[in-house]
Design an enzyme around this catalytic site. Sequence first.
Site, PDB file in Angstrom:
ATOM      1  N   LYS A 256       0.819  -1.223   0.000  1.00  0.00           N
ATOM      2  CA  LYS A 256       0.000   0.000   0.000  1.00  0.00           C
ATOM      3  C   LYS A 256       0.851   1.271   0.000  1.00  0.00           C
ATOM      4  O   LYS A 256       0.589   2.196  -0.768  1.00  0.00           O
ATOM      5  CB  LYS A 256      -0.923   0.021   1.232  1.00  0.00           C
ATOM      6  N   THR A 257       1.833   1.312   0.882  1.00  0.00           N
ATOM      7  CA  THR A 257       2.626   2.532   1.002  1.00  0.00           C
ATOM      8  C   THR A 257       3.373   2.837  -0.288  1.00  0.00           C
ATOM      9  O   THR A 257       3.376   3.976  -0.771  1.00  0.00           O
ATOM     10  CB  THR A 257       3.614   2.409   2.175  1.00  0.00           C
TER      11      THR A 257
ATOM     12  N   GLU B 162      -3.696   5.723   1.554  1.00  0.00           N
ATOM     13  CA  GLU B 162      -3.693   4.317   1.927  1.00  0.00           C
ATOM     14  C   GLU B 162      -5.019   3.979   2.599  1.00  0.00           C
ATOM     15  O   GLU B 162      -5.561   4.782   3.356  1.00  0.00           O
ATOM     16  CB  GLU B 162      -2.562   4.015   2.900  1.00  0.00           C
TER      17      GLU B 162
END
Length: 473
Positions: free
Chosen positions: A121-122, A165
């Site tokens: 995600k990051t 996110e």
Amino acid sequence: MTPAIPPALERPHFVGIGGAGMSGIAKILARRGAAVSGSDSRDSATATALRSAGARVHVGHAAEQLAPDATAVVVSSAIRPDNPELAEAARRGLPVVHRSDALAALMADHRAIAVAGTHGKTTTTSMLAVALTALGLAPSYAIGGDLDAPGSNAEHGDGDLFVAEADESDRSFHRYAPEVAVVLNVELDHHANYASMEEIYESFVTFADRVVPGGTLVVNADQAGARELTARLAGRDGLRIVTYGDAPEADVRVTRLVPAGLTSDVTVELPAGEGGAGREELTFRVSVPGRHYAHNAVAALAAGVAAGVPAAGLAAALGTYTGVRRRLQVKGEAGGVQVIDSYAHHPTEMSADIEALRGAAEQAGGRVLIVFQPHLFSRTRELGTEMGQALALADASLVLEIYPAREDPLPGVTSALILDAARTAGADVRPAPDRDAVADTVAGMAKPGDLVVTMGAGDVTDLGPVILARLGA
């Protein structure tokens, strides 16, 4: 025009303001003109950056730090109920706002792109935020890690896009209503909150159902859990599904991946842009090595295109991404040895990073040496065997004691679970119970051309500079 601040967030107090998710929201609110305050257990570069943005940040937790005119207290799932500032908020009858509700309120007046998945995600959110910024679209964004400096995990932009996110760990991603949602993968993790894979699927279905009518779900065509999610969502009215990956049927298909040291060149085939017919091919560079990160970039490309950004320009802009802190971040080189930091803590992430780095090390005639710190007792209990198997992909590994974070110890759960599994898988692995001795041990192992990787979601990252100093001594 600066978007309005929700009344409850005009003078918010953040408990745990230095956390990756909390600090980003605090920064955006401060940029919008809110009177932000907060506290954290220790001072940090992130706290300093927040002070520069206008926030009042206290070190330590105490009831008197909650200002008399505070309008709400913002918390994450990591804050314990007995926190004195949270208790003081309850005594006063102040609203307590979960981090995800605060972020949802900030995104409400934007076209939101929310990136979800068990891992990646990051990186994916960062790639998209950097690329949209490079294109001059001035997005707002909230990321779970810093791009290049403390406090760079969030920004309030003048554009209409907001990239964030979407954290599945505590189901908080159910609070968002994105125009574009991304699901990178669906795997069993966060064992304190999910009892089974079925619960995970149900949670991701709920997230997908939050996409606004007419919006798009971008989903991995290669990963088994993501494919199962796609099957469960088939036929949903008002939801457009775009798949990406190596699979021949993927809407955005990876056709070629060429490693180039610690970077790679990726070629994709995708539907032609507005006014075009058939499919077009694009090639662009990704600043981190390996298939896993190349696919993160392709997910970012697919999401941006779904939001109306022209594909060719976005692909070129993705080449401006230079990494995010703790995601295969090169910390330096000494004695011909590079030291790299990896946030990987789930076995799939560990395997992906080690395999990517093996390719880069082999090109230089070196080896991959891992300093691994397990994260959470619950995760080690459930996935310790798989963690050990992942370490078998490295040339040699040291395994630290478990980083507990918010958890209390569990009977019988130690790093030995990982060490035993690693040895069974044929790994060259040894325990590292004395953290202070790690740098000396690594210096005795490493040779010119090797890559030394500090790996894990805890404070193992702090060993990188120590190892570099020892290698250069």
